[in-house]
Design an enzyme around this catalytic site. Structure first.
Site, PDB file in Angstrom:
ATOM      1  N   GLU A   1      -9.575   6.049   1.943  1.00  0.00           N
ATOM      2  CA  GLU A   1     -10.412   5.593   2.702  1.00  0.00           C
ATOM      3  C   GLU A   1     -10.066   6.177   4.602  1.00  0.00           C
ATOM      4  OE1 GLU A   1      -9.083   1.773   5.529  1.00  0.00           O
ATOM      5  OE2 GLU A   1      -8.109   2.033   4.007  1.00  0.00           O
TER       6      GLU A   1
ATOM      7  N   GLU B   1       1.310  -1.054   0.052  1.00  0.00           N
ATOM      8  CA  GLU B   1      -0.221  -0.141  -0.368  1.00  0.00           C
ATOM      9  C   GLU B   1       0.678   0.908  -0.087  1.00  0.00           C
ATOM     10  OE1 GLU B   1      -2.391  -0.811   3.082  1.00  0.00           O
ATOM     11  OE2 GLU B   1      -2.344  -2.543   3.573  1.00  0.00           O
TER      12      GLU B   1
END
Length: 466
Positions: free
Chosen positions: A381, A270
């Site tokens: 997110e 990520e």
């Protein structure tokens, strides 16, 4: 995927403190709870005690003295409760001295002896560590190794001219880390103490599916592809500084490649930017990376907080702030990130435009990503802790909905993936997941200049998001 952070202890509200100050000495008693600062969480509560002043004043004054705890009492009670909590948060055996020794030992593993130290104007301390002594090479599978040279770029990759160069505050004085070293943000005792335990410091908890809508769970506005074998991904992301309401909440813009089974043995890589007060102690927007090979159970960490990612660049400190930011209705500042697999070594490399090779994740770290990724995600997110039973005020992206468009909403553009022949291609058959459209949303599109792209984000709790 970025998952929930640990719970954060809370003290008295400002309202409770105001009530305490306004309360009558004839109707209150004090109850000191736990706090990181001596009496910050002492709560005044109504009581049936009444003190008559009709007799000698010595007696009521003495009674008042007994009823009003001294700072020493609050300190002792606070330390006692803090020690009890620490014991139950895996800081064994629970006394403060032992806990401090454990923290310092952990920091010694993370903070390597520097060749040079640079003090950043934002308060960060950047250590220039000899590249072969960085934390990555403490990993048992990487001991004795040295950083590798960058591999061939994917076919179809074109380095672009950056209109406004992203800077980090530690570089603004003109200081640099020498060749042969890598810049690593130094961690402090205060950083570790913000975590629920040493074991959870710099880590996430277990994964949740993108469709999870339970309390204390992440919320997403993402585009994803999962119909092929993927060997990398690239996107251009504009950079904002969203408001984050709680220390244990987070706001993120990222791309991530993954393989394996969610909830079991998920492997992920990520990269992107994040605002995370619980990890960094402030609300600045920072470049971050993360990896795991077991669905966030034991392996992996943020940035360079555990052995794993091998940094090769001496000009960018991962985990340090990015500047400048995009402004609402004004200049838009973006970064382009590329993650791809070197087909010769199997390592996953990270590049930041323009042509800044930040480093790589060795293939030996992974059980599924040692071959290819089966899913790629792009998007925003946040973590919603549902404090006080309400949706969080934490913003995603710019804090504005996608419909506001360019210069107002956050965006991803030029979404691409790398195929098995090491070629960058536009995403195909992409799908979207938006956890709570009334709180954060997403609008995809396809533009001749931007390629496959989307606007996303939102304000969190509002008139449309109770």
């Amino acid at each position: 995927m970025l998952l929930r952070a640990g719970e954060r202890a809370t003290g008295c509200s400002r309202r409770e403190k105001r009530q305490a100050l306004a309360g009558s000495f004839s109707k209150v008693i004090m109850d000191c709870g736990a706090s990181s600062s001596f009496c910050s969480c002492c709560r005044w509560r109504s009581s049936s005690f009444k003190i008559s002043l009709s007799r000698s004043p010595i007696i009521p004054i003495f009674v008042l003295f007994l009823l009003v705890p001294s700072p020493f009492f609050c300190q002792a009670r606070s330390l006692e409760t803090a020690t009890f909590r620490a014991t139950n948060q895996t800081f064994q055996p629970g006394d403060e001295l032992q806990k401090l020794k454990m923290i310092r030992a952990h920091l010694k593993d993370i903070n390597k002896p520097p060749l040079k130290t640079i003090k950043s104007p934002d308060g960060d301390i950047i250590d220039c560590i000899l590249s072969h002594q960085q934390p990555a090479f403490d990993h048992p599978l990487l001991k004795g190794q040295k950083p590798l040279d960058p591999p061939k770029m994917p076919k179809g990759y074109n380095s672009t001219t950056v209109a406004i160069e992203i800077l980090q505050p530690w570089r603004m004085s003109g200081e640099v880390c020498p060749e042969g070293t890598v810049p690593i943000r130094r961690m402090s005792e205060a950083d570790v103490l913000r975590a629920s335990s040493i074991q959870t410091f710099g880590k996430k908890v277990r994964s949740h599916a993108l469709t999870d809508t339970s309390d204390n769970s992440p919320e997403y506005a993402v585009v994803y592809v999962d119909q092929d074998q993927y060997y990398g991904a690239q996107a251009t992301i504009n950079v904002w500084q969203p408001y984050v309401a709680q220390d244990d909440e987070i706001s993120v813009a990222q791309l991530w490649v993954s393989a394996g089974t969610d909830g079991v043995d998920l492997n992920t890589i990520e990269v992107g930017w994040q605002v995370y007060p619980g990890l960094y102690g402030d609300d600045t927007t920072r470049l971050f990376i993360y990896w795991t090979n077991d669905d966030y159970k034991e392996t992996g960490c943020y940035n360079l907080l555990c052995p794993g990612f091998v940094q090769t660049n001496n000009g960018i400190a991962i985990g340090s702030p990015l500047e400048p930011m995009s402004s609402y209705g004004g200049a838009q500042i973006d970064i382009t990130l590329l993650v791809w697999k070197d087909l010769d070594t199997g390592n996953w490399w990270l590049l930041l435009e323009p042509n800044i090779f930040l480093g790589y994740w060795p293939s030996v770290l992974f059980t599924h990503l040692d071959d290819h990724a089966s899913e790629v995600n792009f998007g925003g997110e946040i973590m919603n802790t549902n404090a006080m039973g309400k949706h969080t005020l934490t913003e995603m992206g710019s804090g504005h909905f996608a419909e506001e468009g360019y210069r107002k909403a956050a965006y991803f553009q030029q979404l691409q993936v790398v195929d098995g022949s090491n070629e960058l291609l536009p995403v195909q058959n992409a799908e979207t997941v938006v956890s709570y459209p009334n709180c954060y949303d997403l609008e995809p599109g396809n533009d001749p200049n931007w390629g496959y792209s989307f606007f996303y984000g939102g304000p969190g709790r509002s008139g449309t998001c109770p």
